[in-house]
Design an enzyme around this catalytic site. Sequence first.
Site, short mmCIF file in Angstrom:
data_model
loop_
_atom_site.label_atom_id
_atom_site.label_comp_id
_atom_site.label_asym_id
_atom_site.label_seq_id
_atom_site.Cartn_x
_atom_site.Cartn_y
_atom_site.Cartn_z
N GLY A 11 0.67 -1.23 0.04
CA GLY A 11 0.16 0.00 0.17
C GLY A 11 0.86 1.14 0.01
CD GLU A 168 1.81 6.79 11.61
OE1 GLU A 168 2.78 6.00 11.35
OE2 GLU A 168 1.85 7.75 12.04
CE LYS A 223 -5.69 5.85 13.25
NZ LYS A 223 -4.70 6.80 12.81
CB CYS A 279 -9.18 8.83 9.55
SG CYS A 279 -7.89 7.97 8.68
CE LYS A 282 -10.92 4.44 6.85
NZ LYS A 282 -10.30 3.75 7.94
C1 UDX Z 1 -5.68 3.62 3.98
C2 UDX Z 1 -6.97 3.91 4.96
O1 UDX Z 1 -7.55 4.92 4.59
C3 UDX Z 1 -6.56 4.09 6.52
O2 UDX Z 1 -7.63 3.93 7.25
C4 UDX Z 1 -5.62 3.15 6.87
O3 UDX Z 1 -5.02 3.44 8.13
C5 UDX Z 1 -4.57 2.96 5.92
O4 UDX Z 1 -4.80 2.81 4.66
P1 UDX Z 1 -4.37 5.66 3.07
O5 UDX Z 1 -2.91 5.27 2.81
O6 UDX Z 1 -4.65 7.19 3.16
O7 UDX Z 1 -5.19 4.84 4.14
O8 UDX Z 1 -5.07 4.83 1.56
P2 UDX Z 1 -4.63 5.07 0.07
O9 UDX Z 1 -4.24 6.42 -0.10
O10 UDX Z 1 -6.08 4.49 -0.27
O11 UDX Z 1 -3.68 3.84 0.09
C6 UDX Z 1 -3.95 2.51 0.05
C7 UDX Z 1 -2.99 1.92 -1.06
O12 UDX Z 1 -3.28 0.61 -1.13
C8 UDX Z 1 -3.58 2.30 -2.54
O13 UDX Z 1 -2.56 2.90 -3.43
C9 UDX Z 1 -4.26 0.80 -3.31
O14 UDX Z 1 -3.63 0.80 -4.53
C10 UDX Z 1 -3.10 -0.06 -2.45
N1 UDX Z 1 -3.61 -1.50 -2.45
C11 UDX Z 1 -4.92 -1.78 -2.29
C12 UDX Z 1 -2.68 -2.72 -2.66
O15 UDX Z 1 -1.59 -2.12 -2.88
N2 UDX Z 1 -3.42 -3.68 -2.71
C13 UDX Z 1 -4.46 -4.06 -2.41
O16 UDX Z 1 -5.09 -5.21 -2.37
C14 UDX Z 1 -5.38 -2.96 -2.15
C1 UDX Z 2 -6.68 12.47 11.36
C2 UDX Z 2 -6.03 12.56 12.75
O1 UDX Z 2 -5.70 13.65 13.26
C3 UDX Z 2 -4.81 11.58 12.51
O2 UDX Z 2 -4.00 11.22 13.91
C4 UDX Z 2 -5.18 10.12 12.08
O3 UDX Z 2 -4.04 9.28 11.91
C5 UDX Z 2 -5.71 10.23 10.67
O4 UDX Z 2 -6.82 11.14 10.71
P1 UDX Z 2 -6.41 13.69 9.11
O5 UDX Z 2 -7.80 13.27 8.67
O6 UDX Z 2 -5.20 13.93 7.99
O7 UDX Z 2 -5.94 13.07 10.52
O8 UDX Z 2 -6.45 15.39 9.40
P2 UDX Z 2 -7.03 16.23 10.81
O9 UDX Z 2 -5.93 17.10 10.94
O10 UDX Z 2 -7.26 15.31 12.03
O11 UDX Z 2 -8.34 16.96 10.17
C6 UDX Z 2 -9.39 16.21 10.14
C7 UDX Z 2 -10.52 17.08 9.76
O12 UDX Z 2 -10.98 18.04 10.82
C8 UDX Z 2 -10.09 18.28 8.44
O13 UDX Z 2 -11.36 18.07 7.77
C9 UDX Z 2 -9.83 19.40 9.41
O14 UDX Z 2 -9.95 20.40 8.71
C10 UDX Z 2 -11.13 19.33 10.49
N1 UDX Z 2 -10.68 19.88 11.60
C11 UDX Z 2 -9.26 19.78 12.13
C12 UDX Z 2 -11.57 21.10 12.05
O15 UDX Z 2 -12.43 21.33 11.50
N2 UDX Z 2 -10.94 21.83 13.14
C13 UDX Z 2 -9.98 21.44 13.84
O16 UDX Z 2 -9.67 22.20 14.79
C14 UDX Z 2 -9.22 20.54 13.45
#
Ligand code: UDX
Ligand code: UDX
Length: 476
Positions: A11, A168, A223, A279, A282
């Site tokens: 991934g 993470e 998490k 995240c 979900k």
């Molecule tokens: C994702 C989830 O959103 C998050 O909840 C989780 O913690 C980690 O995986 P993210 O890295 O942001 O986070 O997802 P994404 O950017 O969609 O990357 C996943 C990758 O896995 C894609 O590039 C996809 O092609 C790859 N993948 C998926 C594989 O290589 N093999 C598979 O069988 C399925």
């Molecule tokens: C989140 C968690 O912070 C991270 O620890 C986890 O691993 C993945 O999910 P991320 O989704 O990348 O990270 O961004 P984050 O900074 O948490 O923001 C999430 C959403 O909340 C965004 O749309 C952001 O704009 C919003 N947000 C955040 C607010 O509206 N107000 C705030 O004070 C903080």
Amino acid sequence: MIKINNICCIGAGYVGGPTMAVIADKCPNINVNVVDIDEERIKKWNDKNLKNLPIFEPGLAEIVDRCRDINLHFSISVEEKIYEADMVFISVNTPTKKKGLGAGKASDLRWVEESARQVAKFSSGHTIVVEKSTLPVRTAEVIQNILRSAEQDNHRRGISFDVLSNPEFLAEGTAIEDLEYPDRVLIGGDNINAMNALHSIYSRWVSKEKILFTNIWSSELAKLTANAFLAQRISSINSIAAMCEATGADVREVSRAIGTDSRIGSKFLDSGPGFGGSCFKKDILNLVYLAEYFGLNEVANFWQSVVNLNNWHQNRISKLVVKKLFGTVTGKKIVVLGFAFKANTNDTRESAAIQICKDLIDEGADIWIHDPKVSKLQIEKDLEMAPIEQLEEIKENKLLSKIGKWRFSKSLDIFDKAHAVLMLTEWKEYKNIDWIDISKKMMNPAWVFDARSITDPSKVESANLNLWRVGDGTSK
Ligand code: UDX
Ligand code: UDX
């Protein structure tokens, strides 16, 4: 002590890519292979021009430049890299299930399961399998079961596995900083040797007291809980923003006042257009699903309300825009500043901008979208609609002015004859907009809707523009 020489990460996404880049950077003697089934994505990771990496994260390109093709490799050779690895991270996506049992709430674990099957089939010797993806509690059991059957398979003699959970916590936009200076690293497992092996990687740059050992289920649940608590704070402050608007209070003042209480703390108290990102929603829905599964209906309802409030809040913003523009936006030009779910990322997953723009297009508005990092193609996918220049009706000159439409602009020279500007992402380039200059181009009267509190109200108002700021009950 188990020594790790070769890592494979399945991934190459927003989590796997930056995490492995930082591990490679901090551990020059470990060979890190990031594999993905998406050939296009891997091509971008290998692109000579670092501007073309598939993910935009401040500081990432520099690390890729330092380590790529030295001890950091990106490829589609899933089988080969699993075979070579002592440790395999599973970092594939786990979207919410669209159909079947748990549809709309439970995570679709098919990619995780598939990854575990690949490890079971192609690994050699002893392999430590690390869950990096955020997963529902007890997913490690699924992985363990698949791997255990491989251990017992006579054709696969001599192979063995340990499974760890190592969620993470990085946030997008600050991924590299979060990885380099984490608040904590969580390692859940039941085999101390495997846990120590992972510990020995992180301890190269993270102080030992920040690396926490727990049992595997606590790690998985921690998490989900962390994300649920963070999202809950945003829904809480957004609910208070609506109260502020109704009562004459100002949500920024309320946030500051409560944030100085050390028990509450000042972070994650910014009211905005509603939380987005891959995240929060979900993970909360996963928690809801699990609670329902265990018959804990009050718990399920409690967490569901965090998502409900977020949906309501996004909808409230689009309704409010329509209301302020004299009850109709049909045919009116509205400039939308920002489409990413937060600043400093090109990610749009669950961005509040998607629903808000769709609602305004449904109302007949002519939306002009600007975002410094999100591509036109991505916006097209998210809005499930082609931009105006591709609409058949336009080509045939049959477009009715009543049809809602959108277009994309790379430049910020888009304010001509606009009825309103709607600010949805807090990009720094929007902070110094010259409102006096822009107001001369816009319609009169015109509105600025600031859902991110990035404008200076005195500057907007002195430009003779009407201003709505989220949670600001002091404006007229
Ligand atoms: C994702 C989830 O959103 C998050 O909840 C989780 O913690 C980690 O995986 P993210 O890295 O942001 O986070 O997802 P994404 O950017 O969609 O990357 C996943 C990758 O896995 C894609 O590039 C996809 O092609 C790859 N993948 C998926 C594989 O290589 N093999 C598979 O069988 C399925
Ligand atoms: C989140 C968690 O912070 C991270 O620890 C986890 O691993 C993945 O999910 P991320 O989704 O990348 O990270 O961004 P984050 O900074 O948490 O923001 C999430 C959403 O909340 C965004 O749309 C952001 O704009 C919003 N947000 C955040 C607010 O509206 N107000 C705030 O004070 C903080």
